[in-house]
Every structure is written in structure tokens, then in C-alpha cells.
Scaffold this motif. Sequence first.
Motif, mmCIF file in Angstrom:
data_model
loop_
_atom_site.group_PDB
_atom_site.id
_atom_site.type_symbol
_atom_site.label_atom_id
_atom_site.label_comp_id
_atom_site.label_asym_id
_atom_site.label_seq_id
_atom_site.Cartn_x
_atom_site.Cartn_y
_atom_site.Cartn_z
ATOM 1 N N GLY A 1 0.794 -1.223 0.000
ATOM 2 C CA GLY A 1 0.000 0.000 0.000
ATOM 3 C C GLY A 1 0.822 1.265 0.000
ATOM 4 N N SER A 2 2.139 1.140 -0.237
ATOM 5 C CA SER A 2 3.033 2.312 -0.251
ATOM 6 C C SER A 2 3.307 2.760 -1.681
ATOM 7 C CB SER A 2 4.364 1.987 0.432
ATOM 8 O OG SER A 2 4.177 1.641 1.782
ATOM 9 N N PHE A 3 3.473 4.058 -1.851
ATOM 10 C CA PHE A 3 3.933 4.612 -3.117
ATOM 11 C C PHE A 3 5.435 4.836 -3.035
ATOM 12 C CE2 PHE A 3 -0.499 6.410 -2.965
ATOM 13 C CZ PHE A 3 -1.006 5.576 -3.940
ATOM 14 N N VAL A 4 6.107 4.669 -4.174
ATOM 15 C CA VAL A 4 7.565 4.802 -4.234
ATOM 16 C C VAL A 4 7.910 5.831 -5.293
ATOM 17 C CG1 VAL A 4 9.744 3.591 -4.591
ATOM 18 C CG2 VAL A 4 7.800 2.373 -3.589
ATOM 19 N N LEU A 5 8.646 6.868 -4.900
ATOM 20 C CA LEU A 5 9.048 7.928 -5.827
ATOM 21 C C LEU A 5 10.571 7.941 -5.900
ATOM 22 C CD1 LEU A 5 6.492 8.990 -3.896
ATOM 23 C CD2 LEU A 5 6.562 10.858 -5.550
ATOM 24 N N ILE A 6 11.105 7.914 -7.112
ATOM 25 C CA ILE A 6 12.548 7.746 -7.314
ATOM 26 C C ILE A 6 13.090 8.808 -8.269
ATOM 27 C CG2 ILE A 6 14.332 6.222 -8.253
ATOM 28 C CD1 ILE A 6 12.708 3.848 -7.335
ATOM 29 N N ALA A 7 14.287 9.308 -7.943
ATOM 30 C CA ALA A 7 15.006 10.245 -8.815
ATOM 31 C C ALA A 7 16.487 9.891 -8.813
ATOM 32 C CB ALA A 7 14.806 11.680 -8.335
ATOM 33 N N SER A 8 17.089 9.859 -9.985
ATOM 34 C CA SER A 8 18.517 9.547 -10.092
ATOM 35 C C SER A 8 19.359 10.810 -9.967
ATOM 36 C CB SER A 8 18.814 8.878 -11.438
ATOM 37 O OG SER A 8 18.582 9.799 -12.510
#
Length: 240
Positions: free
Chosen positions: A155-162
Amino acid sequence: MGRRQNCRGRGLQGLLVFVPAVIFLMFILQKYSDPFESTAELRRALSEGFAMSGQMFKMSKTRSKLSAGLCSVKQVCPEDQFSFYIQSGAANVVAPKICIQNKLVLGSVLNNAGTGINIVILNGKTGEVTKADHFDMYIGDVKPLIDFLNSIERGSFVLIASFDEPSSKLNDEARKLLTELGSSSAQSLGFRDNWVFVGGKAAGVTNNFEKHIKNDNAVNKYENWPELIHIQGCIPRYSE
């Protein structure tokens, strides 16, 4: 107040010009400690020095522009959705930033962004940030990243940036875990690529919130790095 702001603005512009000039002079003095033997050598030295100072000036302006405003790009979403904005890093100079509900949750100002893969975990029901971290994939170890990905709750959202270099230490297990979060680029992520992504762990993120640009010296904006990329949008609240 307006006069003070104008003075500070002019002072910053002057500094951006002054610093590259000093670097140029230091370059000339260090490279040529003996008197110039010919006009051709002087001309070559000046050309090299101006090229270096010009590159430094360009990157200084980029840093100033991209660091300004923090979450200046506002996103309005329905009440049952969470707004987000993700900006990748620029070369190895400007750190990435991630905003939730128009509030900065990861960035250099908060001292929680770094080289490699930057991740923010969001509670899919409340929109609360539960974790934020970065993992060096150039000289670091992939195990902390794998442990982090395995710890993400349903139920978690994951936001990623390199930032700078996100791929060197990635192994099959790490790429598989990122793919399971919904990424279509994790398997092909390469050296100094730029990548931004929103996924989830059984959180029902169906929109294609992902961008990936390859490192290609023929078209790169920052010599050995591609241009920065960003995505923004609305994430539907998680419901079981």
C-alpha cells in the motif's frame, strides 16, 4: 526591501562572473609557470582557459536556476489524490528533488539527497512520507538498497530520482525489485542515465509515471551526462 533584493541579485550575478574568471587565471598560472615563449602559446593558453571558465559559468547558472523555487511547480489534484513533482539531478552538480503536495520532501536543502538512487516512500492512504533515503550506486554497496526495497510495506507509493550515476552497482535482484514496483526502465538503466519514476507496492499505480533518458555523449546536454528530466501528476489514494 525591493532595493535590498536587487542588490543581492546583482551581487550574485557578479559572483557568477567573478568565480569563473578566478578559475581561468589560476588555470593559466598553474599551466604556464614560465614566461610565454611565443604568441601562439599564449593564444592557445587563453583559448583553453576561456573554455574552462565558460563551462564553469554555464554550470553555475544551471545550479542557481534549478535550485531556486524548491517546489515552484504547483500541482492541484482532487481531494482523493496526492500531487507530486520529481526532478532528476543535473550532471553531478545539481541534486534531485521530490515534492509531495507541493512540499519539498527530498532535496539538497533538506540534506537528504545524494549521488545514485534517491527514494521517497509514501503511505498510500495518508500521504505521509514514511522513509526517504539515497543509495550510492557507484562506490556504494547494493545490499542497503535491496534491504530498503524489501522493507517497503504493502500500500506504499515509491518515488525515485537519479543523480549522477544510478546503475553501476545494481544487480539482478535490485533490478527485479524495482521492476516489481512497476518500473519498465529498471532492467535497462545504464551508466549515468537519468531516471525518474513513481510506482508502488500493491498500491495500484497504473499511470505511466516514468521517464528515462540514456547517457549518450553525442546528444548529452552536460557533456558526460544527459539533460535533467522531471515528471509531475496526481496519485490516487490507496484503497484495499
